[in-house]
Design a protein around this motif. Structure first.
Motif, PDB file in Angstrom:
ATOM      1  N   LEU A 188       0.826  -1.205   0.000  1.00 42.89           N
ATOM      2  CA  LEU A 188       0.000   0.000   0.000  1.00 42.89           C
ATOM      3  C   LEU A 188       0.865   1.262   0.000  1.00 42.89           C
ATOM      4  O   LEU A 188       0.550   2.239  -0.691  1.00 42.89           O
ATOM      5  CB  LEU A 188      -0.938  -0.005   1.207  1.00 42.89           C
ATOM      6  CG  LEU A 188      -1.895   1.187   1.333  1.00 42.89           C
ATOM      7  CD1 LEU A 188      -2.777   1.302   0.097  1.00 42.89           C
ATOM      8  CD2 LEU A 188      -2.752   1.031   2.601  1.00 42.89           C
ATOM      9  N   ILE A 189       1.950   1.243   0.753  1.00 43.42           N
ATOM     10  CA  ILE A 189       2.857   2.388   0.777  1.00 43.42           C
ATOM     11  C   ILE A 189       3.474   2.604  -0.601  1.00 43.42           C
ATOM     12  O   ILE A 189       3.560   3.738  -1.093  1.00 43.42           O
ATOM     13  CB  ILE A 189       3.963   2.183   1.839  1.00 43.42           C
ATOM     14  CG1 ILE A 189       3.365   2.272   3.248  1.00 43.42           C
ATOM     15  CG2 ILE A 189       5.079   3.216   1.669  1.00 43.42           C
ATOM     16  CD1 ILE A 189       4.328   1.895   4.351  1.00 43.42           C
ATOM     17  N   LYS A 190       3.879   1.516  -1.263  1.00 48.17           N
ATOM     18  CA  LYS A 190       4.486   1.648  -2.587  1.00 48.17           C
ATOM     19  C   LYS A 190       3.475   2.134  -3.617  1.00 48.17           C
ATOM     20  O   LYS A 190       3.787   2.987  -4.458  1.00 48.17           O
ATOM     21  CB  LYS A 190       5.109   0.313  -3.009  1.00 48.17           C
ATOM     22  CG  LYS A 190       6.338  -0.058  -2.191  1.00 48.17           C
ATOM     23  CD  LYS A 190       7.091  -1.241  -2.767  1.00 48.17           C
ATOM     24  CE  LYS A 190       6.369  -2.548  -2.575  1.00 48.17           C
ATOM     25  NZ  LYS A 190       7.203  -3.717  -2.984  1.00 48.17           N
ATOM     26  N   VAL A 191       2.267   1.591  -3.577  1.00 45.94           N
ATOM     27  CA  VAL A 191       1.216   2.024  -4.502  1.00 45.94           C
ATOM     28  C   VAL A 191       0.914   3.506  -4.302  1.00 45.94           C
ATOM     29  O   VAL A 191       0.818   4.278  -5.275  1.00 45.94           O
ATOM     30  CB  VAL A 191      -0.069   1.198  -4.301  1.00 45.94           C
ATOM     31  CG1 VAL A 191      -1.235   1.801  -5.088  1.00 45.94           C
ATOM     32  CG2 VAL A 191       0.153  -0.246  -4.734  1.00 45.94           C
ATOM     33  N   SER A 192       0.800   3.925  -3.050  1.00 46.30           N
ATOM     34  CA  SER A 192       0.463   5.321  -2.753  1.00 46.30           C
ATOM     35  C   SER A 192       1.580   6.263  -3.185  1.00 46.30           C
ATOM     36  O   SER A 192       1.317   7.359  -3.692  1.00 46.30           O
ATOM     37  CB  SER A 192       0.179   5.483  -1.256  1.00 46.30           C
ATOM     38  OG  SER A 192      -0.919   4.682  -0.844  1.00 46.30           O
ATOM     39  N   SER A 204      -8.256   4.397  -5.689  1.00 47.51           N
ATOM     40  CA  SER A 204      -8.450   3.449  -4.585  1.00 47.51           C
ATOM     41  C   SER A 204      -7.164   2.643  -4.384  1.00 47.51           C
ATOM     42  O   SER A 204      -7.081   1.475  -4.771  1.00 47.51           O
ATOM     43  CB  SER A 204      -9.628   2.504  -4.882  1.00 47.51           C
ATOM     44  OG  SER A 204      -9.821   1.594  -3.811  1.00 47.51           O
ATOM     45  N   PRO A 205      -6.136   3.261  -3.774  1.00 46.76           N
ATOM     46  CA  PRO A 205      -4.850   2.577  -3.593  1.00 46.76           C
ATOM     47  C   PRO A 205      -4.969   1.254  -2.842  1.00 46.76           C
ATOM     48  O   PRO A 205      -4.254   0.299  -3.155  1.00 46.76           O
ATOM     49  CB  PRO A 205      -4.016   3.595  -2.804  1.00 46.76           C
ATOM     50  CG  PRO A 205      -4.603   4.917  -3.165  1.00 46.76           C
ATOM     51  CD  PRO A 205      -6.068   4.657  -3.310  1.00 46.76           C
ATOM     52  N   PHE A 206      -5.858   1.199  -1.854  1.00 44.97           N
ATOM     53  CA  PHE A 206      -5.989  -0.045  -1.099  1.00 44.97           C
ATOM     54  C   PHE A 206      -6.485  -1.178  -1.988  1.00 44.97           C
ATOM     55  O   PHE A 206      -5.991  -2.311  -1.904  1.00 44.97           O
ATOM     56  CB  PHE A 206      -6.959   0.134   0.074  1.00 44.97           C
ATOM     57  CG  PHE A 206      -7.243  -1.162   0.798  1.00 44.97           C
ATOM     58  CD1 PHE A 206      -6.316  -1.689   1.688  1.00 44.97           C
ATOM     59  CD2 PHE A 206      -8.412  -1.868   0.565  1.00 44.97           C
ATOM     60  CE1 PHE A 206      -6.558  -2.900   2.337  1.00 44.97           C
ATOM     61  CE2 PHE A 206      -8.664  -3.071   1.198  1.00 44.97           C
ATOM     62  CZ  PHE A 206      -7.732  -3.584   2.096  1.00 44.97           C
ATOM     63  N   LYS A 207      -7.462  -0.891  -2.867  1.00 45.30           N
ATOM     64  CA  LYS A 207      -7.993  -1.921  -3.760  1.00 45.30           C
ATOM     65  C   LYS A 207      -6.894  -2.446  -4.675  1.00 45.30           C
ATOM     66  O   LYS A 207      -6.783  -3.659  -4.905  1.00 45.30           O
ATOM     67  CB  LYS A 207      -9.139  -1.334  -4.600  1.00 45.30           C
ATOM     68  CG  LYS A 207      -9.874  -2.363  -5.459  1.00 45.30           C
ATOM     69  CD  LYS A 207     -10.688  -3.312  -4.615  1.00 45.30           C
ATOM     70  CE  LYS A 207     -11.470  -4.290  -5.473  1.00 45.30           C
ATOM     71  NZ  LYS A 207     -12.247  -5.236  -4.661  1.00 45.30           N
ATOM     72  N   VAL A 208      -6.064  -1.544  -5.182  1.00 46.36           N
ATOM     73  CA  VAL A 208      -4.971  -1.946  -6.069  1.00 46.36           C
ATOM     74  C   VAL A 208      -3.924  -2.739  -5.296  1.00 46.36           C
ATOM     75  O   VAL A 208      -3.406  -3.750  -5.782  1.00 46.36           O
ATOM     76  CB  VAL A 208      -4.335  -0.706  -6.734  1.00 46.36           C
ATOM     77  CG1 VAL A 208      -3.104  -1.096  -7.541  1.00 46.36           C
ATOM     78  CG2 VAL A 208      -5.350  -0.012  -7.635  1.00 46.36           C
ATOM     79  N   ALA A 209      -3.625  -2.289  -4.078  1.00 46.97           N
ATOM     80  CA  ALA A 209      -2.644  -3.003  -3.255  1.00 46.97           C
ATOM     81  C   ALA A 209      -3.127  -4.423  -2.941  1.00 46.97           C
ATOM     82  O   ALA A 209      -2.354  -5.386  -3.011  1.00 46.97           O
ATOM     83  CB  ALA A 209      -2.384  -2.228  -1.963  1.00 46.97           C
ATOM     84  N   ARG A 210      -4.398  -4.571  -2.599  1.00 48.08           N
ATOM     85  CA  ARG A 210      -4.957  -5.896  -2.316  1.00 48.08           C
ATOM     86  C   ARG A 210      -4.908  -6.770  -3.560  1.00 48.08           C
ATOM     87  O   ARG A 210      -4.610  -7.965  -3.483  1.00 48.08           O
ATOM     88  CB  ARG A 210      -6.399  -5.748  -1.827  1.00 48.08           C
ATOM     89  CG  ARG A 210      -7.145  -7.061  -1.621  1.00 48.08           C
ATOM     90  CD  ARG A 210      -6.434  -7.983  -0.645  1.00 48.08           C
ATOM     91  NE  ARG A 210      -6.424  -7.424   0.696  1.00 48.08           N
ATOM     92  CZ  ARG A 210      -5.716  -7.959   1.704  1.00 48.08           C
ATOM     93  NH1 ARG A 210      -4.950  -9.019   1.472  1.00 48.08           N
ATOM     94  NH2 ARG A 210      -5.756  -7.411   2.903  1.00 48.08           N
ATOM     95  N   HIS A 211      -5.168  -6.191  -4.702  1.00 50.64           N
ATOM     96  CA  HIS A 211      -5.096  -6.909  -5.982  1.00 50.64           C
ATOM     97  C   HIS A 211      -3.684  -7.438  -6.215  1.00 50.64           C
ATOM     98  O   HIS A 211      -3.495  -8.603  -6.621  1.00 50.64           O
ATOM     99  CB  HIS A 211      -5.513  -5.953  -7.104  1.00 50.64           C
ATOM    100  CG  HIS A 211      -5.324  -6.485  -8.492  1.00 50.64           C
ATOM    101  ND1 HIS A 211      -5.990  -7.584  -8.994  1.00 50.64           N
ATOM    102  CD2 HIS A 211      -4.493  -6.067  -9.495  1.00 50.64           C
ATOM    103  CE1 HIS A 211      -5.607  -7.821 -10.237  1.00 50.64           C
ATOM    104  NE2 HIS A 211      -4.708  -6.910 -10.569  1.00 50.64           N
ATOM    105  N   ILE A 212      -2.677  -6.621  -5.944  1.00 51.75           N
ATOM    106  CA  ILE A 212      -1.274  -7.032  -6.130  1.00 51.75           C
ATOM    107  C   ILE A 212      -0.920  -8.163  -5.171  1.00 51.75           C
ATOM    108  O   ILE A 212      -0.256  -9.138  -5.551  1.00 51.75           O
ATOM    109  CB  ILE A 212      -0.336  -5.824  -5.943  1.00 51.75           C
ATOM    110  CG1 ILE A 212      -0.527  -4.834  -7.104  1.00 51.75           C
ATOM    111  CG2 ILE A 212       1.126  -6.261  -5.852  1.00 51.75           C
ATOM    112  CD1 ILE A 212       0.199  -3.516  -6.919  1.00 51.75           C
ATOM    113  N   ILE A 213      -1.360  -8.052  -3.939  1.00 47.09           N
ATOM    114  CA  ILE A 213      -1.113  -9.115  -2.950  1.00 47.09           C
ATOM    115  C   ILE A 213      -1.716 -10.429  -3.425  1.00 47.09           C
ATOM    116  O   ILE A 213      -1.078 -11.494  -3.370  1.00 47.09           O
ATOM    117  CB  ILE A 213      -1.703  -8.724  -1.579  1.00 47.09           C
ATOM    118  CG1 ILE A 213      -0.909  -7.586  -0.939  1.00 47.09           C
ATOM    119  CG2 ILE A 213      -1.744  -9.934  -0.645  1.00 47.09           C
ATOM    120  CD1 ILE A 213       0.471  -7.967  -0.443  1.00 47.09           C
ATOM    121  N   ASN A 214      -2.933 -10.375  -3.923  1.00 47.96           N
ATOM    122  CA  ASN A 214      -3.620 -11.596  -4.365  1.00 47.96           C
ATOM    123  C   ASN A 214      -2.942 -12.245  -5.566  1.00 47.96           C
ATOM    124  O   ASN A 214      -3.030 -13.460  -5.757  1.00 47.96           O
ATOM    125  CB  ASN A 214      -5.079 -11.289  -4.696  1.00 47.96           C
ATOM    126  CG  ASN A 214      -5.908 -10.955  -3.462  1.00 47.96           C
ATOM    127  OD1 ASN A 214      -5.541 -11.310  -2.350  1.00 47.96           O
ATOM    128  ND2 ASN A 214      -7.017 -10.245  -3.656  1.00 47.96           N
TER     129      ASN A 214
END
Length: 332
Positions: A188-192, A204-214
């Motif tokens: 999330l820090i890197k995406v932001s 929606s940085p959190f949504k993108v971060a969760r997508h990357i994790i998955n």
């Protein structure tokens, strides 16, 4: 559906696929491996029919999951997940070949059933090779690419304090502080940070971060798997819409491995189209720039055409971005 196609047709298709790889993926060093691995589900049953693997993105993901299970059960692979993603990369290329040549898997099967193997022409249809562009007159204020021009703009880049410091901060974040992509806080820090520095409009940085994790991307990043970019780019939002954060995805991968993942940017896009139209350095459609495998290949062809072997993709990216920003500024 496998039994509907003869072994002779498969051999003809293999030859056609080989030509497709040589024509469109000259930059890939493992073309012979790709050529063989594409037909792995034909030689080994993985839990789904061979042709069903290449229908769409969902079928590719299903095939990867089945491969991971197969590799785990056989205990023949040290890292079943990483290896399954390696095959998925190959399957994507083969799917693109089938769809660009015949339109779909079903269309190929109909074509093969209506034609003998010896009657099939070994000519691969490719958007880039069928798209022609009439050469345009060059602008006198846009110099022809050369090693001297690249060197000039690289020196200019080093003098751009804000960009140099921004790159330094991101390098520290991606290389040293949070090099992995397993922890949601770190991603999330890197995406932001990327979203803020580059104004990539990730609302929606959190949504993108969760997508990357998955997606579990670390093995694919280390392998330089260019199909990863388009996977990161396509995000399903909470309201049911699908977003394509393509430019952001190239930046996210590039800041992990800049020599393997060049950055797509509107300025780079504009310059590549300009030099295509002026010099005809390579045939490609505008849409090909939004397909990351083709985009990277176009950049490699750009470097070869203008004899820029001294410089890597990161250098060429910096050069094109600055030149594009200078000569083709955005009009607001």
């Amino acid at each position: 559906m496998t039994d509907k196609i003869s072994n002779s047709h498969i051999e003809a298709l293999r030859e056609q696929f080989k030509k497709y790889l040589n024509d469109n993926y000259e930059h890939l060093k493992d073309k012979s491996v790709i050529h063989s691995d594409a037909f792995y589900p034909y030689r080994h049953y993985i839990g789904m029919d061979f042709w069903d693997v290449f229908i769409d993105e969902y079928s590719l993901r299903k095939a990867r999951e089945l491969l991971e299970i197969k590799f785990t059960n056989e205990q023949s692979h040290k890292n079943p997940k990483r290896d399954s993603y390696g095959y998925m990369r190959t399957f994507k290329i083969f799917k693109d070949f089938l769809h660009s040549t015949y339109g779909s898997v079903g269309s190929y099967i109909e074509f093969a059933q209506a034609n003998q193997p010896g009657e099939i022409e070994y000519i691969t249809i490719h958007k880039g090779s069928t798209t022609t562009h009439k050469k345009k007159a060059p602008r006198p204020d846009v110099p022809r690419p050369s090693c001297e021009e690249v060197a000039k703009y690289l020196m200019s880049w080093d003098q751009l304090e804000n960009y140099a410091l921004q790159e330094s901060a991101l390098d520290k974040l991606f290389y040293r502080t949070y090099p992995r992509n397993k922890d949601i806080d770190e991603v999330l820090i890197k995406v932001s940070a990327l979203n803020d520095f580059y104004s990539t409009n990730i609302f929606s940085p959190f949504k993108v971060a969760r997508h990357i994790i998955n997606l579990d991307i670390d093995d694919r990043l280390m392998a330089g798997d260019v199909t990863l970019v388009n996977d990161i780019a396509k995000v399903n939002m909470d309201n049911g819409t699908a977003k394509n954060f393509y430019s952001f995805a190239t930046k996210y991968c590039s800041h992990h491995k800049p020599l393997d993942f060049p950055i797509y940017d509107s300025y780079v896009d504009r310059l590549l189209r300009y030099f295509r139209d002026v010099d005809g350095f390579y045939r490609f459609s505008n849409d090909d720039l939004k397909d990351y495998i083709k985009f990277k290949n176009i950049l490699l062809e750009f470097g070869k055409f203008y004899d820029l072997a001294t410089y890597n993709l990161k250098d060429i990216d910096k050069y094109l971005w600055q030149l594009g920003k200078e000569k083709f500024p955005k009009k607001y």
